[in-house]
Design a protein around this motif. Structure first.
Motif, PDB file in Angstrom:
ATOM      1  N   CYS A 246       5.096   5.902   1.858  1.00  0.00           N
ATOM      2  CA  CYS A 246       3.727   6.380   1.703  1.00  0.00           C
ATOM      3  C   CYS A 246       3.811   7.648   0.869  1.00  0.00           C
ATOM      4  O   CYS A 246       4.522   8.582   1.248  1.00  0.00           O
ATOM      5  CB  CYS A 246       3.092   6.674   3.056  1.00  0.00           C
ATOM      6  SG  CYS A 246       1.466   7.472   2.917  1.00  0.00           S
TER       7      CYS A 246
ATOM      8  N   TRP B  48       2.687   1.934   1.305  1.00  0.00           N
ATOM      9  CA  TRP B  48       1.834   1.908   2.491  1.00  0.00           C
ATOM     10  C   TRP B  48       0.834   3.048   2.458  1.00  0.00           C
ATOM     11  O   TRP B  48       1.089   4.099   1.854  1.00  0.00           O
ATOM     12  CB  TRP B  48       2.689   1.992   3.753  1.00  0.00           C
ATOM     13  CG  TRP B  48       3.603   0.809   3.930  1.00  0.00           C
ATOM     14  CD1 TRP B  48       4.713   0.500   3.187  1.00  0.00           C
ATOM     15  CD2 TRP B  48       3.470  -0.232   4.904  1.00  0.00           C
ATOM     16  NE1 TRP B  48       5.286  -0.657   3.651  1.00  0.00           N
ATOM     17  CE2 TRP B  48       4.547  -1.140   4.702  1.00  0.00           C
ATOM     18  CE3 TRP B  48       2.564  -0.477   5.936  1.00  0.00           C
ATOM     19  CZ2 TRP B  48       4.724  -2.263   5.490  1.00  0.00           C
ATOM     20  CZ3 TRP B  48       2.744  -1.603   6.727  1.00  0.00           C
ATOM     21  CH2 TRP B  48       3.813  -2.479   6.502  1.00  0.00           C
TER      22      TRP B  48
ATOM     23  N   ASP C 242      -4.736   5.975   7.311  1.00  0.00           N
ATOM     24  CA  ASP C 242      -6.180   5.922   7.506  1.00  0.00           C
ATOM     25  C   ASP C 242      -6.633   7.086   8.374  1.00  0.00           C
ATOM     26  O   ASP C 242      -6.354   7.114   9.577  1.00  0.00           O
ATOM     27  CB  ASP C 242      -6.554   4.585   8.166  1.00  0.00           C
ATOM     28  CG  ASP C 242      -8.043   4.437   8.393  1.00  0.00           C
ATOM     29  OD1 ASP C 242      -8.825   5.016   7.612  1.00  0.00           O
ATOM     30  OD2 ASP C 242      -8.433   3.721   9.339  1.00  0.00           O
TER      31      ASP C 242
ATOM     32  N   PRO D 271      -7.638   3.754   2.423  1.00  0.00           N
ATOM     33  CA  PRO D 271      -6.483   2.839   2.379  1.00  0.00           C
ATOM     34  C   PRO D 271      -6.773   1.487   1.744  1.00  0.00           C
ATOM     35  O   PRO D 271      -5.897   0.926   1.070  1.00  0.00           O
ATOM     36  CB  PRO D 271      -6.077   2.693   3.852  1.00  0.00           C
ATOM     37  CG  PRO D 271      -7.282   3.102   4.626  1.00  0.00           C
ATOM     38  CD  PRO D 271      -7.988   4.121   3.802  1.00  0.00           C
TER      39      PRO D 271
ATOM     40  N   THR E 124      -1.029  -1.080   5.412  1.00  0.00           N
ATOM     41  CA  THR E 124      -1.737   0.034   6.032  1.00  0.00           C
ATOM     42  C   THR E 124      -1.091   0.317   7.378  1.00  0.00           C
ATOM     43  O   THR E 124      -0.714  -0.591   8.100  1.00  0.00           O
ATOM     44  CB  THR E 124      -3.234  -0.281   6.255  1.00  0.00           C
ATOM     45  OG1 THR E 124      -3.372  -1.419   7.112  1.00  0.00           O
ATOM     46  CG2 THR E 124      -3.917  -0.562   4.935  1.00  0.00           C
TER      47      THR E 124
ATOM     48  N   TYR F 141      -4.609   1.127  10.181  1.00  0.00           N
ATOM     49  CA  TYR F 141      -6.029   1.069   9.886  1.00  0.00           C
ATOM     50  C   TYR F 141      -6.810   1.043  11.203  1.00  0.00           C
ATOM     51  O   TYR F 141      -6.561   0.194  12.063  1.00  0.00           O
ATOM     52  CB  TYR F 141      -6.358  -0.165   9.052  1.00  0.00           C
ATOM     53  CG  TYR F 141      -7.708  -0.089   8.384  1.00  0.00           C
ATOM     54  CD1 TYR F 141      -7.851   0.579   7.177  1.00  0.00           C
ATOM     55  CD2 TYR F 141      -8.827  -0.662   8.965  1.00  0.00           C
ATOM     56  CE1 TYR F 141      -9.092   0.678   6.563  1.00  0.00           C
ATOM     57  CE2 TYR F 141     -10.068  -0.575   8.358  1.00  0.00           C
ATOM     58  CZ  TYR F 141     -10.189   0.099   7.149  1.00  0.00           C
ATOM     59  OH  TYR F 141     -11.423   0.193   6.547  1.00  0.00           O
TER      60      TYR F 141
ATOM     61  N   TRP G  69      -1.553  -6.002   6.730  1.00  0.00           N
ATOM     62  CA  TRP G  69      -2.638  -5.161   7.241  1.00  0.00           C
ATOM     63  C   TRP G  69      -2.292  -4.686   8.647  1.00  0.00           C
ATOM     64  O   TRP G  69      -2.437  -5.410   9.619  1.00  0.00           O
ATOM     65  CB  TRP G  69      -3.960  -5.932   7.233  1.00  0.00           C
ATOM     66  CG  TRP G  69      -5.133  -5.095   7.598  1.00  0.00           C
ATOM     67  CD1 TRP G  69      -5.417  -3.830   7.159  1.00  0.00           C
ATOM     68  CD2 TRP G  69      -6.193  -5.445   8.501  1.00  0.00           C
ATOM     69  NE1 TRP G  69      -6.588  -3.384   7.722  1.00  0.00           N
ATOM     70  CE2 TRP G  69      -7.088  -4.350   8.535  1.00  0.00           C
ATOM     71  CE3 TRP G  69      -6.476  -6.587   9.259  1.00  0.00           C
ATOM     72  CZ2 TRP G  69      -8.237  -4.361   9.325  1.00  0.00           C
ATOM     73  CZ3 TRP G  69      -7.616  -6.592  10.034  1.00  0.00           C
ATOM     74  CH2 TRP G  69      -8.488  -5.483  10.061  1.00  0.00           C
TER      75      TRP G  69
END
Length: 269
Positions: free
Chosen positions: A6, A36, A39, A50, A68, A71, A98
């Motif tokens: 990230c 990645w 959120d 995101p 993500t 999320y 996800w």
């Protein structure tokens, strides 16, 4: 084990087009397996959305996974979210992982006027509803008319630190489970992974692990979370422990997204 990063977090809370667009290209070019996105809403610093970020990254990359972690599903209307996820799935295809969950921070819920205490109930209701909508069903009079290529929906990975309920559900009802290294140690993550595998679970992700190769090595005992904030040799050893535990993906949080630093991080595995 696949290594992802990230890169949209910064020490000063900033974000830029370079981090999002050129950064995605750089991550793929340097050989990482995934990019990645986190959120948050209404906390001390803003992060790029995101789903928009994953869509942009999908448009400028070809191979890497886009995920993500995590999320916060209860912050959104599930029908509207299912509709938006159709576009992300269309752009990213099977590369999309996800990671969804109930959320863990009161401020995010207060910012949008949602009830924090009912977040798990809302998560339980939202996920099967969205799956029905993606499959083309009419739910309470609504049909979002999913395109054929998105009717399978995204792979759903449940984010849960040590959940006695959600780890088994992640294994039996969804495609995977995400553990966070931010508040937990490796032993706790491994214990959760053992339970996940014991229930027949699929994809396992160790996420939210900070990396800073400029810091001297200090013991993890007594510290909050599992990190790679240490010398490169120690970081390699710690990352090898995550791989040996049996995780399929590891997501490192990188504040310095320069070519030099990302190359050094990629060389850890």
């Amino acid at each position: 084990m696949k290594l992802g990063v990230c890169i949209t977090l910064t020490d000063d809370g900033g974000a830029s087009r370079d981090r999002l667009v050129d950064g995605a290209r750089r991550v793929e070019r340097l050989g990482f397996d995934g990019l990645w996105f986190f959120d948050t809403i209404g906390r001390a610093r803003a992060l790029p959305d995101p789903l928009i970020s994953a869509s942009v990254a999908a448009a400028v990359t070809e191979k890497i996974h886009l995920g993500t972690c995590i999320y916060q599903v209860p912050l959104r209307n599930p029908v509207e979210l299912a509709h938006r996820m159709m576009t992300v799935k269309m752009l990213a295809g099977d590369r999309l992982l996800w990671g969804g969950g109930a959320g863990s921070t009161q401020d995010d819920f207060s910012a949008v006027g949602e009830d924090y205490e009912t977040r798990f109930k809302k998560l339980r209701a939202a996920l099967p509803l969205m799956r029905r909508l993606w499959a083309g069903e009419t739910v309470d009079g609504t049909n979002i008319q999913p395109w054929p290529e998105v009717q399978s929906g995204p792979k759903i990975l449940i984010g849960s630190w040590a959940g006695s309920i959600w780890i088994p559900r992640a294994a039996k009802e969804f495609e995977g489970w995400i553990a966070s290294g931010h508040y937990t140690d490796l032993a706790t993550m491994k214990e959760g992974l053992d339970r996940f595998r014991g229930e027949g679970g699929g994809i396992a992700v160790a996420a939210n692990i900070k990396v800073d190769l400029t810091k001297p090595t200090t013991s993890l005992e007594g510290q909050q979370g599992f990190t790679l904030e240490c010398t490169p040799d120690e970081a390699k050893a710690r990352l090898a422990q995550v791989a040996e535990a049996g995780f399929d993906h590891c997501v490192l949080v990188v504040n310095d997204a320069s070519e030099e630093n990302l190359a050094a991080v990629r060389a850890l595995l």
